[in-house]
Design an enzyme around this catalytic site. Structure first.
Site, PDB file in Angstrom:
ATOM      1  N   ASP A 163       0.865  -1.164   0.000  1.00 33.61           N
ATOM      2  CA  ASP A 163       0.000   0.000   0.000  1.00 33.61           C
ATOM      3  C   ASP A 163       0.918   1.235   0.000  1.00 33.61           C
ATOM      4  O   ASP A 163       2.137   1.130   0.165  1.00 33.61           O
ATOM      5  CB  ASP A 163      -0.955  -0.004   1.205  1.00 33.61           C
ATOM      6  CG  ASP A 163      -2.193   0.864   0.932  1.00 33.61           C
ATOM      7  OD1 ASP A 163      -2.139   1.704   0.012  1.00 33.61           O
ATOM      8  OD2 ASP A 163      -3.203   0.715   1.635  1.00 33.61           O
TER       9      ASP A 163
HETATM   10  C1  BGC Z   1      -5.030   3.150   0.113  1.00 35.64           C
HETATM   11  C2  BGC Z   1      -5.177   2.086  -0.946  1.00 35.64           C
HETATM   12  C3  BGC Z   1      -5.071   2.713  -2.305  1.00 35.64           C
HETATM   13  C4  BGC Z   1      -3.719   3.392  -2.395  1.00 35.64           C
HETATM   14  C5  BGC Z   1      -3.422   4.004  -3.759  1.00 35.64           C
HETATM   15  C6  BGC Z   1      -3.806   3.998  -0.104  1.00 35.64           C
HETATM   16  O1  BGC Z   1      -3.794   5.106   0.746  1.00 35.64           O
HETATM   17  O2  BGC Z   1      -4.989   2.530   1.370  1.00 35.64           O
HETATM   18  O3  BGC Z   1      -6.400   1.416  -0.791  1.00 35.64           O
HETATM   19  O4  BGC Z   1      -5.235   1.754  -3.304  1.00 35.64           O
HETATM   20  O5  BGC Z   1      -3.688   4.427  -1.428  1.00 35.64           O
HETATM   21  O6  BGC Z   1      -4.114   5.144  -3.996  1.00 35.64           O
END
Ligand code: BGC
Length: 751
Positions: A285
Site C-alpha cells: 500500500d
Molecule cells: C489506500 C489504498 C489505495 C492506495 C493508492 C492507499 O492510501 O490505502 O487502498 O489503493 O492508497 O491510492
C-alpha cells in the site's frame, strides 16, 4: 465410541487437508510453458538495476518529462494516477524504447466505477447481486482502459464489523461468504475472460490482511487477529479471489499482532504463495514499506527493503526503500539477486498476460464513458442497493401523492452522493433526487433546510415545516457527506451529524407521511429516525444515477430488494457487532431484564448472568441480511436430498418461494448453517448461500441451493481446514435473525 469416531474423522480429514496444502512447494502452478519461457527470457537478460526498476511504482510526478526520464533509465515499472491517454502513450513508447524494453503497468483506484459511478462497494454488496457487480466492474474496466489504466486497486474484501471505521464503505461488509462472492464477481468483471483483452484491467485484491479489524475502528490502527480467526474470517475472501485468478494483491497498513503486513512472511509467502499458489504480484500500500520504520518494526529504509523483499513483497508503492537499497543489499551479499529476479518475474508475468508487450497503447474509444448502456447499469445497481428498512403502507406513493416536499442536505448534493473514492466521476453527470423529481410528474417543493450534513444551523427549519403542511408527502434525504467515510475518515460518533435528527423530529410532528432516505458511507445509528419516519430507505452512497433510482423506487417503478450487508447497531457501545459470533457459554435468551425494568435494590443474583448489555440487550437494531420489499414472500415446502451426508456429497435444499403480496418482486433467500459442536467453538449461524429470485405476485417458484459438504470446512483445532463430522442445523431465511425461517437438522458422517 462417538468421540472415538469423531477423533478418527478429524485425523482422516485433517490428513487429507494437510496433504492438499502441505504438498505445495515454492513452485507456482498455472504458468504455461510459453508464458514461462517469455518471462524468463525477458527477465534473465536484465541488469540488477533494471530489475530493481521493475519493482518500483511511483505516483504521477505531474511533469511528463521527468517521468519519461525515469522510464528511459529503467528506474520504474509502474506509475499510479497518470490517466491522460496521451501521456500514457508517450510513457509506454519510452518504456518500449528503454534498454529493458518492458512496458509499464498503469494503476489507479477505480473503486466503484470510473466515469460512470456505481454505488460504493458496501452498497453493491447490499444488492446481493453478483452478476450485476460483475457487469459494473466490467464497465468500470472498459471506461478506465479508455484512458490507459490497465490495473485497478480493487476489490477491497476486508471484513468490517465496525462502522466507526471509515473504510467500511469500500468493502463488502461483515460477512466472509458475501465478501468472497462479491470479490470474485468484481475480479471477473475487471479482468473479463482474458486479461489480454484491451478492455480488461488487472484487479488487485486488498488489503492483505486483517486491515478491517483496526482496533476501535480507528483507521491504520493495529489489529490483533489470532491465526484461526484470520483463517476462518479474514482470509477466506482473499483466498477465494486469488483462486478466481486475481492478478495482484496489496499489502495492508496494519500490523497484526506486531507484524506489519508488508514484512509478514507468513501471510505473503507461507499462505499466499505456498498454500494458495498465487502467481501474480504483490504490491505494497502507499508508503507502507517505509512506514514499517514508523511501526518500529524496521530500523531504517534498508532494513525495511530487506524485510519486505524477503517476506514476499514484489512492488513498492511510492516510497523508495527498494529503489535506494536493494542494489546495496545484493552487493553486500545480504540477499541473493535470484530473490529479486523472482520478484520481477511475478510482475512481468502479469504485464505479459495483459498483452502490454504486444500493445501497451490506449486503444479503446473515448465514447464508452457515460454511455447510455453504462448509465442504465448504474441505475439498476442504485435501485438494487436501496434497502427498505421500514414501510408503514406509505410506499410506493399512490395516486393521492402528487405534491412532495423534498428536503435534507443530500437531496441535491451531486458530489456527495457519489461517495468516497470517486477520483474520476464528475458531479456534473450526477442525477440528484432534486434533478430527478424535477423531471418527474410529481410537483416538488424543494427547501434543503440543512445545507450540508454537518450543518447545525436550524434557521431554515420553520420554512421547511410550513412547506411540509402544504404537501401530500415529505421526502427527507440526508446522511453523510462523501468526506465523512473512506480512508482516514473514522468516526467515534456515528449518529446523523449536524441538525439532521432535529429536522426529522420536527417533520415527524407535521401530520404528513415522512419518508427518510439516508445516503451514507457506513451503517449509522438510526433508531430514533427510524421510529419517527413512516418509511425509510437506507442507501450507501448510490452514485451517478441515485436520483433517478430514488424516484423510481418511491413511485413503484422499481421495487426494493436490497439487504443489509452489515449488522446495524443500536448504539456505538455495541460495536463491534456482527451476526455470526461464536456461541458463548452463557448465550442471551432475549428475555433478560433491561435497566429500566430492574427494581431498585435488586439482588445481583437475579439478573440472569447471560451475555448481554443491561442498557441495550443483546440484539442489534437491524440484523445482517435484512431488507423489505413492497411485496412479501414466504418460504415453504422444504425438501432436502438426505439427512446424512459424507464429505463428497452435496446438500441439495429445495423450497418454494411464494410471493404473498401485491407486487412482482425479487426475493433473496439466504441459507444459514450452524455446526452444533466442533473441535473449536463455532458461529451461532453462518451464511453459506444466497440467491436473487424474481417471483411475480400470486406466484410460487421452487428454488434449489446446492451446498457441497466441503463448503462446511473450517480451520479447526489443529490449524488445518477440516470438515468435522457431527450434527448441523440449516435454515432458509429472509435474514440472519432467522425469524420465520425453514429449519432442518442434518448430520455429516465419515464413511
Ligand atoms: C489506500 C489504498 C489505495 C492506495 C493508492 C492507499 O492510501 O490505502 O487502498 O489503493 O492508497 O491510492
Amino acid at each position: 465410541m462417538r468421540f472415538y469416531n469423531y477423533i478418527l474423522g478429524i485425523i482422516a480429514i485433517g490428513l487429507i487437508a494437510i496433504l492438499n496444502t502441505s504438498c505445495s512447494n515454492n513452485k507456482t502452478t498455472n504458468i504455461d510453458e510459453k508464458e514461462q519461457h517469455f518471462v524468463d527470457s525477458v527477465v534473465n537478460r536484465l541488469t540488477l538495476k533494471q530489475k530493481i526498476g521493475q519493482l518500483c511504482q511511483f505516483n504521477t510526478l505531474g511533469n511528463i518529462n521527468q517521468m519519461i526520464n525515469l522510464v528511459k533509465n529503467d528506474e520504474v515499472g509502474s506509475f499510479l494516477n497518470v490517466n491522460d491517454p496521451e501521456q500514457i502513450n508517450q510513457l509506454q513508447k519510452a518504456a518500449l524504447e528503454s534498454p529493458s524494453g518492458i512496458p509499464l503497468i498503469m494503476g489507479r483506484d477505480v473503486i466503484h466505477g470510473y466515469k460512470t459511478v456505481f454505488p460504493i462497494p458496501i452498497g453493491q454488496a447490499s444488492s446481493f447481486d453478483t452478476s450485476l457487480v460483475r457487469q459494473a466492474c466490467s464497465i468500470a474496466a472498459e471506461e478506465a482502459a479508455s484512458d490507459g489504466i490497465r490495473w485497478t486497486f480493487s476489490p477491497m474484501v476486508d471484513i468490517a464489523r465496525d462502522p466507526r471505521w471509515g473504510r467500511i464503505a469500500e468493502g463488502y461488509g461483515e460477512d466472509t461468504y458475501l465478501a468472497s462472492a462479491m470479490g470474485i464477481a468484481a475480479v471477473k468483471g475487471y479482468q473479463g475472460d482474458n486479461l489480454n483483452n484491451p478492455k480488461s484491467i488487472a484487479a488487485c485484491v486488498k488489503h492483505f490482511a486483517g486491515y478491517g479489524a483496526a482496533t476501535a475502528g480507528r483507521d491504520y490502527n493495529s489489529t490483533f487477529i489470532p491465526e484461526r480467526q484470520l483463517r476462518n474470517v479474514y482470509l477466506p475472501p482473499f483466498k477465494a479471489v486469488v483462486k478466481s485468478g486475481c492478478a495482484s494483491v496489496m499489502t495492508s497498513f496494519n500490523d497484526n499482532d506486531g507484524v506489519p503486513s508488508t514484512g509478514n512472511y507468513h501471510i505473503l509467502t507461507d499462505i499466499l504463495r505456498f498454500e494458495w499458489k498465487f502467481d501474480g504480484f504483490v504490491v505494497t500500500d502507499w508508503n507502507s514499506m517505509s512506514e514499517m520504520i514508523n511501526h518500529g518494526f524496521c530500523a531504517d529504509s534498508e532494513n525495511a527493503a530487506l524485510m519486505a523483499v524477503t517476506a514476499g513483497t514484489d512492488m513498492e508503492m511510492c516510497s523508495r526503500c527498494y529503489a535506494d537499497n536493494l542494489e546495496n543489499l545484493v552487493k553486500k551479499g545480504v540477499i541473493n539477486e535470484q530473490l529479486i529476479t523472482e520478484r520481477v518475474k511475478n510482475i512481468v508475468r502479469i504485464k505479459y498476460r495483459l498483452g502490454l508487450f504486444s500493445n501497451p497503447y490506449v486503444n479503446i474509444p473515448q465514447e464508452v464513458k457515460y454511455s447510455q448502456k453504462n448509465l442504465d447499469v448504474a441505475l439498476k445497481m442504485s435501485e438494487e442497493s436501496a434497502i427498505l428498512l421500514k414501510n408503514e403502507k406509505v410506499l410506493p406513493f399512490g395516486s393521492n401523492v402528487k405534491k412532495i416536499l423534498l428536503t435534507g442536505p443530500m437531496a441535491d448534493a451531486p458530489y456527495d452522493q457519489l461517495g468516497t473514492w470517486c477520483m474520476d466521476g464528475e458531479s456534473s453527470h450526477t442525477i440528484t433526487p432534486l434533478k430527478a423529481f424535477q423531471n418527474s410528474s410529481y410537483e416538488v417543493v424543494y427547501i434543503p433546510g440543512i445545507k450540508y450534513c454537518r450543518d447545525k444551523n436550524t434557521s431554515e427549519f420553520q420554512q421547511v415545516i410550513n412547506a411540509a403542511k402544504t404537501v401530500d408527502a415529505i421526502v427527507f434525504v440526508g446522511g453523510e457527506e462523501s468526506i465523512m467515510s473512506g480512508e482516514a475518515h473514522s468516526l467515534s460518533n456515528i449518529h446523523l451529524q449536524g441538525a439532521q435528527s432535529e429536522l426529522i423530529s420536527q417533520l415527524s410532528k407535521v401530520n404528513k407521511p415522512l419518508v427518510t432516505v439516508i445516503m451514507a458511507g457506513r451503517s449509522l445509528i438510526i433508531g430514533e429516525e427510524l421510529d419517527k419516519s413512516e418509511a425509510m430507505l437506507y442507501w450507501f452512497h448510490p452514485g451517478t444515477m441515485g436520483g433517478t433510482a430514488l424516484v423510481n423506487l418511491l413511485s413503484g417503478k422499481a421495487i426494493p430488494s436490497a439487504k443489509t450487508p452489515v449488522t446495524f447497531p443500536k448504539s456505538e457501545g455495541q460495536i463491534p457487532i456482527y451476526y455470526n459470533q461464536n456461541s458463548t457459554g452463557r448465550p442471551a435468551s432475549g428475555k433478560e431484564p433491561l435497566l429500566d425494568e430492574i427494581p431498585l435494590n435488586e439482588k445481583q443474583t437475579s439478573l440472569g448472568y447471560t451475555s448481554y448489555y443491561l442498557d441495550s440487550g443483546f440484539g442489534p437494531l437491524i440484523p445482517f441480511g435484512y431488507g423489505l420489499s413492497y411485496t412479501t414472500f414466504s418460504f415453504e415446502n422444504l425438501k432436502i436430498n438426505s439427512n446424512t451426508f459424507s464429505i463428497n456429497d452435496t446438500i441439495e435444499v429445495s423450497f418454494n418461494i411464494k410471493n404473498t403480496g401485491d407486487y412482482d418482486g425479487v426475493s433473496i433467500p439466504q441459507l444459514y448453517i450452524r455446526d452444533l459442536f466442533g473441535s473449536i467453538t463455532r458461529p451461532i449461524k453462518e451464511l453459506k448461500r444466497f440467491a436473487r429470485v424474481a417471483v411475480n405476485k400470486s406466484s410460487s417458484i421452487e428454488y434449489t441451493f446446492k451446498l457441497p459438504v466441503t463448503d462446511l470446512a473450517f480451520c479447526g483445532m489443529y490449524f488445518v481446514d477440516t470438515i468435522e463430522p457431527g450434527k448441523y442445523k440449516l435454515w432458509i431465511a429472509e435474514d440472519s435473525s432467522l425469524q420465520n425461517a425453514l429449519e432442518y437438522d442434518f448430520e455429516v458422517v465419515i464413511k
